[in-house]
Design a protein around this motif. Structure first.
Motif, mmCIF file in Angstrom:
data_model
loop_
_atom_site.group_PDB
_atom_site.id
_atom_site.type_symbol
_atom_site.label_atom_id
_atom_site.label_comp_id
_atom_site.label_asym_id
_atom_site.label_seq_id
_atom_site.Cartn_x
_atom_site.Cartn_y
_atom_site.Cartn_z
ATOM 1 N N PHE A 215 0.854 -1.187 0.000
ATOM 2 C CA PHE A 215 0.000 0.000 0.000
ATOM 3 C C PHE A 215 0.890 1.237 0.000
ATOM 4 C CE2 PHE A 215 0.861 -1.123 4.382
ATOM 5 C CZ PHE A 215 1.271 0.079 4.916
ATOM 6 N N LEU A 216 0.288 2.388 -0.298
ATOM 7 C CA LEU A 216 0.960 3.671 -0.158
ATOM 8 C C LEU A 216 0.124 4.547 0.763
ATOM 9 C CD1 LEU A 216 2.067 4.445 -3.831
ATOM 10 C CD2 LEU A 216 3.456 3.527 -1.966
ATOM 11 N N PHE A 217 0.782 5.489 1.432
ATOM 12 C CA PHE A 217 0.066 6.406 2.304
ATOM 13 C C PHE A 217 -0.672 7.449 1.483
ATOM 14 C CE2 PHE A 217 3.005 4.581 5.318
ATOM 15 C CZ PHE A 217 2.278 4.547 6.500
ATOM 16 N N HIS A 218 -1.843 7.849 1.950
ATOM 17 C CA HIS A 218 -2.681 8.810 1.251
ATOM 18 C C HIS A 218 -1.982 10.172 1.183
ATOM 19 C CE1 HIS A 218 -6.275 10.587 -0.314
ATOM 20 N NE2 HIS A 218 -6.429 11.403 0.728
ATOM 21 N N GLN A 219 -1.923 10.741 -0.009
ATOM 22 C CA GLN A 219 -1.338 12.074 -0.252
ATOM 23 C C GLN A 219 0.135 12.149 0.159
ATOM 24 O OE1 GLN A 219 -3.948 14.865 1.716
ATOM 25 N NE2 GLN A 219 -5.463 14.799 0.064
ATOM 26 N N ASP A 220 0.831 11.015 0.102
ATOM 27 C CA ASP A 220 2.274 11.007 0.369
ATOM 28 C C ASP A 220 2.916 10.080 -0.652
ATOM 29 O OD1 ASP A 220 4.922 10.583 1.445
ATOM 30 O OD2 ASP A 220 4.151 11.393 3.336
ATOM 31 N N HIS A 221 3.796 10.629 -1.477
ATOM 32 C CA HIS A 221 4.338 9.877 -2.602
ATOM 33 C C HIS A 221 5.562 9.048 -2.249
ATOM 34 C CE1 HIS A 221 1.549 11.882 -5.272
ATOM 35 N NE2 HIS A 221 1.951 13.063 -4.829
ATOM 36 N N ARG A 222 6.024 9.104 -1.001
ATOM 37 C CA ARG A 222 7.159 8.286 -0.596
ATOM 38 C C ARG A 222 6.750 6.811 -0.572
ATOM 39 N NH1 ARG A 222 8.832 11.129 4.913
ATOM 40 N NH2 ARG A 222 6.561 11.444 4.949
ATOM 41 N N ASN A 223 7.608 5.952 -1.093
ATOM 42 C CA ASN A 223 7.239 4.530 -1.196
ATOM 43 C C ASN A 223 8.185 3.615 -0.411
ATOM 44 O OD1 ASN A 223 9.489 4.840 -2.796
ATOM 45 N ND2 ASN A 223 8.652 3.767 -4.588
ATOM 46 N N THR A 224 8.989 4.200 0.471
ATOM 47 C CA THR A 224 9.889 3.409 1.311
ATOM 48 C C THR A 224 9.229 3.185 2.664
ATOM 49 O OG1 THR A 224 11.846 4.317 0.220
ATOM 50 C CG2 THR A 224 12.163 3.300 2.383
#
Length: 309
Positions: A215-224
Motif C-alpha cells: 500500500f501507499l500512504f494517502h497524499q504522500d508519494h514516498r514509497n519506502t
C-alpha cells in the motif's frame, strides 16, 4: 558410600574416592568421613567436571565416581580401581537455568524474571516461504511475506504479534503511520474490503507468518516503508486468552492456532474513517494499550521495503 566397599576386612580410605576426573579436581570433590563406616562427597551438580544435558522431559547431570586405590609391589592383594557413573535426573515440570542447580527451579509464572536471552526476528521471505527474500522491492500484485520468529533452545515458546505498524522512516513513533495488526493480535488490515492480508496457519510455535498487501500512504508519494512489530513469546503451557493471532476471512475471524473463540475480541473492534496520516481507506480504531517491555517481548523492525504500486 560405605567405607567397606568390597569386604568388611578391607576398608578403603576416603582419599581413594573422588568425584570427576583429575583435570577437574577440587578439594571438595574428594570423599570425607561423615559417620561410622560411611563417606560423603558434597559438591554442586556442575562442579568436579559434571556435565549437564537437556531432554524434552528432564534435565540430566552426569559425572563419574572414581575409586583409585594406591598400589604397592609388596601387597598380597591388588585391588583394582573403578569408575562408577553417577546421574542426577530432574523432571522438567518448570523452566530451568543452565547454571548450577540446588536445584534452583523457576516456575513458568515467573519466567519473565529469568535471563532468557531470546532472539526475535522479522524476515522478508520468498513466495514459498522456503528462504529469505533477497530483494526488498515489491510491485503491484505481489504479497509481502514476513516471517516473525523467536529463537531459544531450552524453552517451549509460542510467538505472537501484539501489533505491527508501517511507517515511512525507521522511527516507529513517526507520522504518517499505519497499524495493520493491533488489539493484541487482530490483523485489522484483513477487515478491509478486497484485502488479501492475513496470518497464515501456524507451522511452528516459534514462527508467525504474515502476508501483507502492499500500500501507499494517502497524499504522500514516498514509497519506502518500515515495518515494526511488537512481538511476544508465551510459554506453550500458558493458556492466555488475550494472546492470539487472528485474521478476518470469509466474513469471520479465524485463529492461526485453530481455536477461533480466542478471536472474539477482534469482532468487537469498531471501524472509523481513515485520516490523512494513514492509508486512504477505513481503519480499525487504534488500541490504547501501552507496553512495558520484558525479556519475553521485543519491538523488531524490518526495512526499508520499497513499494512500486
Amino acid at each position: 558410600m560405605k567405607a567397606y566397599l568390597f569386604d568388611p576386612v578391607l576398608p578403603v580410605e576416603p582419599t581413594h574416592f573422588r568425584l570427576g576426573p583429575v583435570s577437574a579436581a577440587q578439594s571438595h570433590c574428594t570423599a570425607r568421613m561423615s559417620g561410622h563406616g560411611e563417606y560423603t562427597i558434597r559438591a554442586a551438580l556442575t562442579d568436579c567436571g559434571g556435565k549437564v544435558m537437556f531432554t524434552e522431559s528432564a534435565v540430566l547431570y552426569n559425572n563419574l565416581l572414581l575409586y583409585s586405590p594406591p598400589t604397592s609391589p609388596g601387597d598380597i592383594f591388588q585391588v583394582q580401581g573403578a569408575a562408577i557413573p553417577v546421574q542426577c535426573k530432574y523432571k522438567r515440570r518448570y523452566t530451568v537455568s543452565s547454571r548450577a542447580l540446588k536445584p534452583t527451579w523457576s516456575p513458568l509464572s515467573f519466567i519473565h524474571s529469568a535471563h532468557l536471552d531470546l532472539d526475535f526476528h522479522l524476515t522478508l521471505m520468498t513466495n514459498d516461504w522456503s528462504s529469505e527474500r533477497k530483494s526488498s522491492v515489491y510491485f503491484l500484485g505481489e504479497m509481502v511475506n514476513i516471517e516473525a520468529s523467536v529463537d531459544h533452545h531450552n524453552l517451549p515458546l509460542r510467538l505472537y504479534a501484539d501489533n505491527c505498524v508501517a511507517t515511512l522512516t525507521s522511527d516507529v513513533n513517526s507520522y504518517p503511520r499505519y497499524l495493520f495488526i493491533d488489539h493484541q493480535g487482530c490483523f485489522t488490515d484483513s477487515q478491509l474490503k478486497g484485502s488479501g492480508s492475513s496470518f497464515l496457519p501456524r507451522v511452528q510455535d516459534k514462527l508467525l507468518q504474515i502476508q501483507l498487501e502492499p500500500f501507499l500512504f494517502h497524499q504522500d508519494h514516498r514509497n519506502t516503508i518500515y515495518i515494526t512489530c511488537h512481538l511476544e513469546a508465551e510459554p506453550t503451557s500458558n493458556k492466555n486468552q488475550e494472546k492470539k493471532a487472528c485474521s478476518f476471512m470469509s466474513g469471520r475471524w479465524t485463529s492461526v492456532d485453530g481455536d477461533d473463540n480466542v478471536c472474539e475480541s477482534c469482532s468487537k473492534i469498531q471501524q472509523t474513517n481513515g485520516t490523512s496520516d494513514e492509508p486512504g481507506h477505513k481503519r480499525a480504531a487504534r488500541s490504547k494499550t501501552k507496553h512495558r517491555l520484558n525479556e519475553l517481548q521485543r519491538e523488531t523492525t524490518v526495512g526499508p521495503i520499497i513499494f512500486h504500486i
